[in-house]
Design an enzyme around this catalytic site. Sequence first.
Site: not given
Length: 196
Positions: A88, A90, A118, A121
């Site tokens: 992801h 991040e 999320c 993260c």
Amino acid sequence: MGLATRRMVAEREALIQIDFLTAILRTSNIRYSFFMEADDEFMREALTEARAARDKGEVPVGAVVVLEGAVIGRGHNEVITLTDPTAHAEIVALREAAQSLGNYRLAGAVLYSTIEPCAMCAGAILHARISRLVYGADDPKAGAVVTHFGICSTDFLNHRVMIDGGILEAECREVIQSFFREKRKTDTSAERCESG
């Protein structure tokens, strides 16, 4: 007093200061202009990353990690490109920032993300000891910072993150919504998870 004890005391004092400042900012709704200008500038950097993800066919989420006014890590979603469910935006930005500093602890750093992180993260943000999280749009389905869970600010964990959402919210939301609108036109089985 041993080094470990002094470090724990220093971390506790820093948390108290962050909690105090966060409470003041939230209750008085104060936003200093220098924060706002820097927030807009760095969120635009994150939006550039989100567009790079979109151009690769990835869900368009972008992130940058900033320390002392300089970007030390950049990332955009690369879960398909890298065949990695943890890639992801991040996480990618945190990895680059940690490599750039030579330290997995990123104390004092600010993470900018185009969408509310999320659970995965948010957990990584905590473990990296990010001081402040700035995000663009809420994620009503998978957001784990404010919308669901409150992972970055819960009292039972040993680190809390100062959180500011809604920075360039309309632009951040449009990048992701336009991606899914296009996806739905061409692929009726397109995923609907906004975070990754």
